[in-house]
Design an enzyme around this catalytic site. Structure first.
Site, PDB file in Angstrom:
ATOM      1  N   CYS A   1       0.813  -1.219   0.000  1.00 32.75           N
ATOM      2  CA  CYS A   1       0.000   0.000   0.000  1.00 32.75           C
ATOM      3  C   CYS A   1       0.852   1.277   0.000  1.00 32.75           C
ATOM      4  O   CYS A   1       1.461   1.585  -1.012  1.00 32.75           O
ATOM      5  CB  CYS A   1      -1.001  -0.057   1.154  1.00 32.75           C
TER       6      CYS A   1
ATOM      7  N   HIS B   1      -3.707  -5.599   2.555  1.00 29.57           N
ATOM      8  CA  HIS B   1      -3.226  -5.776   3.930  1.00 29.57           C
ATOM      9  C   HIS B   1      -3.720  -7.142   4.392  1.00 29.57           C
ATOM     10  O   HIS B   1      -4.172  -7.932   3.604  1.00 29.57           O
ATOM     11  CB  HIS B   1      -3.806  -4.671   4.824  1.00 29.57           C
TER      12      HIS B   1
HETATM   13  N1  GLN Z   1      -2.051   7.234   1.622  1.00 34.30           N
HETATM   14  C1  GLN Z   1      -2.200   6.199   0.667  1.00 34.30           C
HETATM   15  C2  GLN Z   1      -3.570   6.159  -0.001  1.00 34.30           C
HETATM   16  O1  GLN Z   1      -4.579   6.426   0.622  1.00 34.30           O
HETATM   17  C3  GLN Z   1      -1.856   4.859   1.293  1.00 34.30           C
HETATM   18  C4  GLN Z   1      -2.880   4.387   2.273  1.00 34.30           C
HETATM   19  C5  GLN Z   1      -2.528   3.090   2.918  1.00 34.30           C
HETATM   20  O2  GLN Z   1      -1.379   2.752   3.100  1.00 34.30           O
HETATM   21  N2  GLN Z   1      -3.548   2.374   3.323  1.00 34.30           N
HETATM   22  O3  GLN Z   1      -3.628   5.881  -1.176  1.00 34.30           O
END
Ligand code: GLN
Length: 240
Positions: free
Chosen positions: A93, A194
Site C-alpha cells: 500500500c 493488507h
Molecule cells: N495514503 C495512501 C492512499 O490512501 C496509502 C494508504 C494506505 O497505506 N492504506 O492511497
C-alpha cells in the site's frame, strides 16, 4: 555457522498502521519452521538501515508518513544499495506507492517523488478503494494462486513499461480499477492488500523467501494444511 537470514522491517512507526509488520514475522517464522535461522531487524527513521538484508518489508501509512519515509530512505541510501545487490523488497500500500516514481498527497494532490524502485506512478482515484480484495497470481511455475486481503487506498497506481502487474483482480479495485493488482520489477514487489497479506497467502511468502535464498523451499506439511483450511474460508467469504 551461517548467519541468520535478515528480514528488515522498515519504519514501522511510519509504514505500519495496518498490522503489515506481520508480514516480516510470517517470513521469519516460515524460515524457522524449516530449520533456517532468521532474524527480524526493526529499523526506525534515524537508525541506519542495514545494506545486507535479504528482504525489506514496508507497510501502509498516511500521506505525510509516506513523504517522511521517502526522505529518510533517500538520505540513508542503503535500501538502494541492497536492491542493487539483489535484496527482495516487499512493499504494501503506502510502501508500494513510495517505491514508485511519484505519488500525490492531500486534497490538493501535491506530487511527491518516490524511491524510483518501481516504474509506477500513483495519483488520487475517483473513489477510495476500501474492502476485501481477491486476485489471481500466476506463479513462476505457471500455476495460479488466489491472493486475498483487504485494500484501503485513495491513490490509484499506473504501471509504466518496466513494471509488470503482480496479479489480476477478481474482486476489488487493485491498482486502479483496470483489472491489475500490484507491480513487480526485478526483486521489488508492491501490492495493495493488507491482512497482513503474507499470513493470508503463505505461497506468496514462500515465493519471496525463495527469491531471497535463490532456491525453492520445501512445503511445510501439516502447517500448510491448517493454513489452506483458513484460506478456503477467507476466499469463500470474499466471493459471497
Ligand atoms: N495514503 C495512501 C492512499 O490512501 C496509502 C494508504 C494506505 O497505506 N492504506 O492511497
Amino acid at each position: 555457522m551461517t548467519a541468520p537470514v535478515k528480514i528488515v522491517l522498515v519504519y514501522q512507526s511510519l509504514l505500519g498502521i495496518y498490522g503489515d509488520q506481520g508480514n516480516s514475522l510470517v517470513l521469519a517464522q516460515r524460515l524457522r519452521w524449516r530449520g533456517i535461522d532468521a532474524e527480524v531487524m526493526v529499523v526506525e527513521p534515524g537508525d541506519p538501515l542495514p545494506a545486507d538484508g535479504a528482504i525489506y518489508c514496508m507497510g501502509g501509512g498516511e500521506d505525510n508518513a509516506q513523504t517522511t519515509a521517502v526522505r529518510e530512505l533517500t538520505k540513508d541510501g542503503s535500501l538502494f544499495a541492497a536492491v542493487d545487490a539483489g535484496a527482495v523488497v516487499f512493499a504494501v500500500c503506502a510502501g508500494y506507492q513510495i517505491c514508485g516514481q511519484t505519488f500525490t498527497i492531500g486534497e490538493t494532490d501535491e506530487v511527491r517523488e518516490g524511491l524510483g524502485l518501481l516504474d509506477v506512478t500513483t495519483t488520487r482515484g475517483a473513489t477510495r478503494a476500501v474492502g476485501e480484495i481477491l486476485t489471481r497470481w500466476t506463479r513462476p511455475d505457471g500455476s495460479e494462486y488466489l491472493l486475498s486481503g483487504f485494500e484501503n487506498h485513495g491513490g490509484y497506481t499506473h504501471l509504466g513499461p518496466d513494471a509488470t502487474p503482480l496479479a489480476r483482480v477478481e474482486r476489488g479495485i487493485g491498482n486502479a480499477g483496470d483489472g491489475t493488482e500490484g507491480a513487480v520489477q526485478g526483486r521489488v514487489i508492491g501490492t495493495y492488500p493488507h491482512g497482513p497479506v503474507l499470513a493470508r497467502n503463505p505461497a506468496l511468502a514462500d515465493h519471496l523467501l525463495g527469491l531471497a535464498l535463490d532456491r525453492e523451499l520445501e512445503p511445510l506439511g501439516r502447517v500448510q494444511s491448517v493454513h489452506e483450511g483458513l484460506r478456503r474460508e477467507r476466499i469463500a467469504f470474499v466471493r459471497r
